[in-house]
Design a protein around this motif. Structure first.
Motif, PDB file in Angstrom:
ATOM      1  N   GLU A 455      21.028  34.976  52.317  1.00 43.61           N
ATOM      2  CA  GLU A 455      21.248  34.394  50.983  1.00 43.61           C
ATOM      3  C   GLU A 455      22.551  34.902  50.390  1.00 43.61           C
ATOM      4  OE1 GLU A 455      17.876  35.167  48.549  1.00 43.61           O
ATOM      5  OE2 GLU A 455      16.569  33.734  49.597  1.00 43.61           O
ATOM      6  N   LEU A 456      22.856  36.175  50.620  1.00 43.42           N
ATOM      7  CA  LEU A 456      24.109  36.739  50.135  1.00 43.42           C
ATOM      8  C   LEU A 456      25.292  36.115  50.872  1.00 43.42           C
ATOM      9  CD1 LEU A 456      25.474  38.835  48.300  1.00 43.42           C
ATOM     10  CD2 LEU A 456      25.074  40.552  50.065  1.00 43.42           C
ATOM     11  N   LEU A 457      25.113  35.840  52.153  1.00 43.55           N
ATOM     12  CA  LEU A 457      26.160  35.192  52.939  1.00 43.55           C
ATOM     13  C   LEU A 457      26.403  33.750  52.497  1.00 43.55           C
ATOM     14  CD1 LEU A 457      25.483  36.156  56.678  1.00 43.55           C
ATOM     15  CD2 LEU A 457      27.572  36.571  55.430  1.00 43.55           C
ATOM     16  N   GLU A 458      25.337  33.100  52.009  1.00 47.37           N
ATOM     17  CA  GLU A 458      25.353  31.663  51.730  1.00 47.37           C
ATOM     18  C   GLU A 458      25.721  30.891  53.002  1.00 47.37           C
ATOM     19  OE1 GLU A 458      28.028  31.115  48.466  1.00 47.37           O
ATOM     20  OE2 GLU A 458      26.585  31.850  46.991  1.00 47.37           O
ATOM     21  N   GLY A 459      25.248  31.380  54.127  1.00 49.26           N
ATOM     22  CA  GLY A 459      25.506  30.770  55.419  1.00 49.26           C
ATOM     23  C   GLY A 459      24.935  31.655  56.497  1.00 49.26           C
ATOM     24  N   ARG A 460      25.437  31.511  57.709  1.00 45.41           N
ATOM     25  CA  ARG A 460      24.928  32.319  58.807  1.00 45.41           C
ATOM     26  C   ARG A 460      26.007  32.491  59.867  1.00 45.41           C
ATOM     27  NH1 ARG A 460      23.124  27.167  59.395  1.00 45.41           N
ATOM     28  NH2 ARG A 460      23.131  26.236  61.485  1.00 45.41           N
ATOM     29  N   ILE A 461      25.888  33.586  60.600  1.00 45.65           N
ATOM     30  CA  ILE A 461      26.796  33.889  61.711  1.00 45.65           C
ATOM     31  C   ILE A 461      26.092  33.512  63.015  1.00 45.65           C
ATOM     32  CG2 ILE A 461      28.024  35.702  62.952  1.00 45.65           C
ATOM     33  CD1 ILE A 461      29.289  35.311  60.317  1.00 45.65           C
ATOM     34  N   GLU A 462      26.750  32.700  63.839  1.00 42.67           N
ATOM     35  CA  GLU A 462      26.201  32.321  65.136  1.00 42.67           C
ATOM     36  C   GLU A 462      27.295  32.423  66.189  1.00 42.67           C
ATOM     37  OE1 GLU A 462      24.308  28.524  65.047  1.00 42.67           O
ATOM     38  OE2 GLU A 462      22.691  29.180  63.702  1.00 42.67           O
ATOM     39  N   THR A 463      26.896  32.278  67.455  1.00 41.57           N
ATOM     40  CA  THR A 463      27.868  32.288  68.539  1.00 41.57           C
ATOM     41  C   THR A 463      28.001  30.896  69.127  1.00 41.57           C
ATOM     42  OG1 THR A 463      26.115  32.977  70.067  1.00 41.57           O
ATOM     43  CG2 THR A 463      27.541  34.700  69.167  1.00 41.57           C
ATOM     44  N   SER A 464      29.208  30.568  69.526  1.00 40.23           N
ATOM     45  CA  SER A 464      29.492  29.288  70.172  1.00 40.23           C
ATOM     46  C   SER A 464      30.493  29.545  71.289  1.00 40.23           C
ATOM     47  CB  SER A 464      30.058  28.274  69.165  1.00 40.23           C
ATOM     48  OG  SER A 464      30.416  27.061  69.802  1.00 40.23           O
ATOM     49  N   GLN A 465      30.066  29.301  72.534  1.00 42.13           N
ATOM     50  CA  GLN A 465      30.905  29.531  73.706  1.00 42.13           C
ATOM     51  C   GLN A 465      31.449  30.964  73.737  1.00 42.13           C
ATOM     52  OE1 GLN A 465      33.842  26.377  73.436  1.00 42.13           O
ATOM     53  NE2 GLN A 465      32.481  24.906  74.454  1.00 42.13           N
ATOM     54  N   GLY A 466      30.571  31.886  73.423  1.00 43.01           N
ATOM     55  CA  GLY A 466      30.923  33.297  73.488  1.00 43.01           C
ATOM     56  C   GLY A 466      31.713  33.829  72.310  1.00 43.01           C
ATOM     57  N   ARG A 467      31.955  33.001  71.275  1.00 37.06           N
ATOM     58  CA  ARG A 467      32.718  33.446  70.112  1.00 37.06           C
ATOM     59  C   ARG A 467      31.846  33.327  68.867  1.00 37.06           C
ATOM     60  NH1 ARG A 467      38.057  33.880  71.328  1.00 37.06           N
ATOM     61  NH2 ARG A 467      38.633  33.906  69.147  1.00 37.06           N
ATOM     62  N   PHE A 468      32.061  34.240  67.927  1.00 36.36           N
ATOM     63  CA  PHE A 468      31.299  34.205  66.686  1.00 36.36           C
ATOM     64  C   PHE A 468      31.891  33.159  65.745  1.00 36.36           C
ATOM     65  CE2 PHE A 468      29.930  38.326  68.248  1.00 36.36           C
ATOM     66  CZ  PHE A 468      28.600  38.343  67.866  1.00 36.36           C
ATOM     67  N   MET A 469      30.980  32.444  65.053  1.00 38.81           N
ATOM     68  CA  MET A 469      31.368  31.418  64.093  1.00 38.81           C
ATOM     69  C   MET A 469      30.563  31.624  62.816  1.00 38.81           C
ATOM     70  SD  MET A 469      33.487  29.638  65.968  1.00 38.81           S
ATOM     71  CE  MET A 469      33.748  28.149  64.983  1.00 38.81           C
ATOM     72  N   PHE A 470      31.160  31.251  61.677  1.00 40.56           N
ATOM     73  CA  PHE A 470      30.455  31.287  60.402  1.00 40.56           C
ATOM     74  C   PHE A 470      30.112  29.856  59.995  1.00 40.56           C
ATOM     75  CE2 PHE A 470      30.690  31.286  55.622  1.00 40.56           C
ATOM     76  CZ  PHE A 470      29.449  31.876  55.434  1.00 40.56           C
ATOM     77  N   LEU A 471      28.831  29.592  59.766  1.00 40.03           N
ATOM     78  CA  LEU A 471      28.357  28.261  59.406  1.00 40.03           C
ATOM     79  C   LEU A 471      27.861  28.272  57.972  1.00 40.03           C
ATOM     80  CD1 LEU A 471      28.215  28.411  62.583  1.00 40.03           C
ATOM     81  CD2 LEU A 471      26.430  26.679  62.425  1.00 40.03           C
ATOM     82  N   ARG A 472      28.394  27.333  57.175  1.00 42.76           N
ATOM     83  CA  ARG A 472      27.924  27.141  55.795  1.00 42.76           C
ATOM     84  C   ARG A 472      27.716  25.636  55.614  1.00 42.76           C
ATOM     85  NH1 ARG A 472      31.840  29.412  52.364  1.00 42.76           N
ATOM     86  NH2 ARG A 472      30.635  31.289  51.904  1.00 42.76           N
ATOM     87  N   GLY A 473      26.456  25.229  55.614  1.00 39.79           N
ATOM     88  CA  GLY A 473      26.175  23.796  55.558  1.00 39.79           C
ATOM     89  C   GLY A 473      26.721  23.108  56.793  1.00 39.79           C
ATOM     90  N   GLU A 474      27.555  22.076  56.578  1.00 47.11           N
ATOM     91  CA  GLU A 474      28.173  21.351  57.688  1.00 47.11           C
ATOM     92  C   GLU A 474      29.489  21.992  58.128  1.00 47.11           C
ATOM     93  OE1 GLU A 474      26.745  18.776  59.239  1.00 47.11           O
ATOM     94  OE2 GLU A 474      25.014  19.076  57.926  1.00 47.11           O
ATOM     95  N   GLU A 475      29.952  22.997  57.382  1.00 46.85           N
ATOM     96  CA  GLU A 475      31.229  23.631  57.706  1.00 46.85           C
ATOM     97  C   GLU A 475      31.050  24.678  58.805  1.00 46.85           C
ATOM     98  OE1 GLU A 475      32.816  25.313  54.169  1.00 46.85           O
ATOM     99  OE2 GLU A 475      32.602  23.479  52.992  1.00 46.85           O
ATOM    100  N   LYS A 476      32.060  24.777  59.658  1.00 44.33           N
ATOM    101  CA  LYS A 476      32.064  25.766  60.719  1.00 44.33           C
ATOM    102  C   LYS A 476      33.446  26.426  60.754  1.00 44.33           C
ATOM    103  CE  LYS A 476      30.054  24.875  64.650  1.00 44.33           C
ATOM    104  NZ  LYS A 476      29.777  24.352  66.021  1.00 44.33           N
ATOM    105  N   HIS A 477      33.449  27.770  60.694  1.00 50.46           N
ATOM    106  CA  HIS A 477      34.716  28.498  60.637  1.00 50.46           C
ATOM    107  C   HIS A 477      34.744  29.573  61.714  1.00 50.46           C
ATOM    108  CE1 HIS A 477      35.509  26.703  56.681  1.00 50.46           C
ATOM    109  NE2 HIS A 477      34.251  27.006  56.385  1.00 50.46           N
ATOM    110  N   GLY A 478      35.889  29.748  62.368  1.00 50.37           N
ATOM    111  CA  GLY A 478      36.083  30.868  63.268  1.00 50.37           C
ATOM    112  C   GLY A 478      36.215  32.158  62.482  1.00 50.37           C
ATOM    113  N   MET A 479      36.092  33.281  63.161  1.00 52.04           N
ATOM    114  CA  MET A 479      36.113  34.563  62.470  1.00 52.04           C
ATOM    115  C   MET A 479      37.463  34.841  61.793  1.00 52.04           C
ATOM    116  SD  MET A 479      33.194  36.120  62.452  1.00 52.04           S
ATOM    117  CE  MET A 479      32.593  34.477  62.034  1.00 52.04           C
ATOM    118  N   SER A 480      38.541  34.364  62.376  1.00 49.12           N
ATOM    119  CA  SER A 480      39.851  34.609  61.763  1.00 49.12           C
ATOM    120  C   SER A 480      40.011  33.860  60.449  1.00 49.12           C
ATOM    121  CB  SER A 480      40.968  34.212  62.731  1.00 49.12           C
ATOM    122  OG  SER A 480      40.867  32.842  63.080  1.00 49.12           O
TER     123      SER A 480
END
Length: 610
Positions: A455-480
């Motif tokens: 809830e504090l994140l307002e999203g979640r951290i997941e992995t995609s093809q061995g890399r971490f990604m931040f997902l918020r709703g339909e948005e997907k962001h790389g760690m950088s």
């Protein structure tokens, strides 16, 4: 009867039971178990940390210390080696110096039974009968929604096996006659009950883990394990809640309450002498830059992680603890030229020697080394030799800089180049983060913390093809492209999801407030407090008034100890002061600067008005 006689009675009873070890045939849930005692070896008379004597007993008058009894237990399809022994509670507090009967598996040292004899006798300090029960309550683990079905099944098995219940989850081992200390039934029967109790608990305590059982367990508990995973938690009856959810530490289990109790060291970094005796489930270190906060965290981390790594390697290359410790100190501190002697404090004309003493997991660890030490096990002086495995202990260190963006680079530096650059606090965290999320339920306290973190994140951290990604709703962001504060919180969510952060973990955080908004920092502190209540010991080093004040508020609100270590430089090096934040905020450099800023603000306002 004098209180000082208690340990004499406990020692006498333990000797009677252990000396009565004999060949047994035990029936458990339709399985015949053959119990064969193996030859015994003498053990030295124990002492408390810092070589302090046990209260009320001495080797000259009451020795020798009873030798452990090893039991080769076999059944159709499996076997296990158990050890029954008399142990002492070494950690400070109300149970310090108490004598307890303990049953563990060999060689992994998984504790099956812990019976605090001293406390039970103290509770019944009057002539008559004193009952000595064993606790059958079980803790909830990853993959289980509730441990009550397991506890109920174990209690049912104990009743079928003929053990006598004395409370909801406690069964009688034997009775003591006070003040003479005689045991009833006979010592042979007491020994048989101890063996039966340990074997009944064995499949439950070792469930879901690599254990010392060879082959199949003596009886199958898979059906009740499935029930524990499926049943939604409910409010248990009050008497069961008291036993299952919050058992008394030294009665329920010693290793079910893994944590640091004490650390002291001499001539390390900026410290001529440092001793921390009053530790709690949550602890905070404050001090100016270069006052040694990170040094304390790293020394504690290197020690506990060396025990963890030593335990993990028992079945592989079987190194000495000194070898594992030397490797961990080198890669955690990265001293110049990889020489451990460069960790020794250099101040004044007299040659110094680094020495460390700690109490962890109810065991004492010590080592020392001089300024010429390289990085080999033989460089240590007075190093603990007979180190027991600690299957529960787990240490995690979250450094100030986030690692999700540079995870693969950190791994490459260590795994391919094998060179200094990222110390073990970073590399070990990378290894922990690589673990995949578990596809099982989390114990309720950890699920609650995980929900709050997401809830504090307002999203979640997941992995995609061995890399971490931040997902918020339909948005997907790389760690950088993800904010530093988001990544720091995301690290905790990942460690909870993949089971790296669990009950009995020791969590070290160096400046957790870095890159966090004060609102997020305060919420994070509340979650760290929740983790401490769920069985995680937390050590935080901080410069933040928000963090320190929030911890003080929580300590006062819940009447829960939060220990503060405040560091300040003096003429002879860094000095430490200790406070319990339950009693309010003491004067520290952080508070002083906050008050100075307030005074400066008032002064400016008054000047403007005039």
């Amino acid at each position: 009867m004098a209180g000082t006689d208690v340990n004499k009675i406990a020692l006498r009873a333990a000797k009677a039971a252990l000396d009565a070890a004999t060949l047994l045939e035990i029936a458990l849930e339709g399985t015949a178990v053959r119990v064969v005692p193996e030859p015994r070896q003498a053990v030295p008379w124990p002492t408390l940390p810092e070589n302090r004597p046990l209260e009320g007993i001495t080797e000259s008058q009451d020795g020798p210390w009873p030798s452990p009894v090893r039991l080769r237990c076999s059944w159709n399809g499996g076997e296990v080696l158990l050890e029954l022994r008399l142990n002492i509670w070494r950690q400070r507090g109300q149970y310090e110096g108490h004598l307890a009967l303990q049953a563990v598996t060999v060689p992994c040292n998984r504790e099956i039974l812990w019976v605090n004899l001293t406390k039970r006798i103290l509770d019944g300090l009057k002539p008559g009968k004193c009952s000595i029960p064993a606790n059958f309550a079980l803790w909830t683990r990853e993959g289980e929604r509730n441990a009550l079905p397991l506890t109920e099944a174990l209690v049912h098995s104990a009743k079928k096996a003929g053990l006598l219940p004395v409370a909801a989850t406690q069964f009688l081992l034997f009775e003591l006659t006070l003040p003479d200390g005689g045991v009833s039934p006979s010592p042979q029967d007491v020994f048989a009950r101890m063996a039966k109790t340990a074997l009944l608990k064995l499949p439950y305590v070792t469930r879901g883990e690599e254990s010392d059982i060879v082959g199949s367990p003596p009886f199958d508990i898979s059906a009740v394990r499935r029930a524990a995973a499926e049943i939604t938690p409910v409010e248990p009856a009050p008497v069961l809640e008291a036993s299952v959810s919050r058992p008394e530490p030294a009665i329920a289990s010693s290793q079910d309450n893994v944590f640091f109790d004490f650390i002291g060291f001499h001539d390390v970094g900026a410290f001529r002498e440092f001793e921390w005796r009053d530790m709690a489930r949550i602890n905070v270190i404050v001090g100016a830059n270069d006052s040694g906060k990170s040094h304390i965290l790293k020394m504690m981390y290197a020690l506990v992680r060396s025990v963890q790594d030593y335990t993990a390697r028992i079945d592989a290359d079987r190194p000495s603890w000194a070898k594992v410790l030397a490797e961990k100190l080198v890669w955690t501190f990265e001293p110049e030229d990889a020489k451990l002697g460069n960790l020794v404090r250099r101040a004044g004309a007299e040659p110094a020697e680094l020495s460390v003493l700690a109490t962890l997991c109810n065991e004492e660890y010590t080592f020392s080394l001089g300024p010429t030490a390289a990085g080999e096990p033989g460089d240590f002086r007075d190093v603990t030799k007979d180190v027991r495995p600690q299957p529960d202990v787990r240490a995690l260190f979250i450094p100030p800089k986030e690692v999700l963006t540079s995870l693969n680079a950190i791994a490459a530096v260590r795994e391919r180049l094998k060179t200094f650059g990222f110390d073990d606090t970073y590399y070990d965290l990378v290894l922990a983060l690589r673990g995949d999320p578990m596809e099982v339920a989390l114990p309720e306290p950890f699920q609650r913390v995980l929900t709050d973190l997401e809830e504090l994140l307002e999203g979640r951290i997941e992995t995609s093809q061995g890399r971490f990604m931040f997902l918020r709703g339909e948005e997907k962001h790389g760690m950088s492209q993800t904010a530093e504060g988001i990544k720091k919180i995301g690290i905790l969510t990942r460690l909870i999801k993949n089971g790296a952060l669990r009950r009995n973990s020791i969590l070290f955080l160096d400046e957790p407030e870095t890159n966090l908004h004060p609102r997020a920092a305060r919420k994070l502190v509340r979650m760290l407090y929740d983790l401490s209540c769920a069985g995680v010991q937390v050590f935080v080093a901080t410069h933040s008034y928000f963090v320190l004040k929030q911890l003080e508020i929580l300590a006062r609100a819940h009447e829960h100890p939060v220990m503060l270590c405040s560091l300040a430089r003096g003429p002879s090096g860094v000095q430490a002061s200790f406070f319990d934040l339950q009693k309010g905020m003491p004067e520290t450099g952080i508070l002083t600067e906050a008050l100075r800023q307030y005074d400066e603000d008032i002064e400016v306002s008054e000047q403007k008005e005039s």
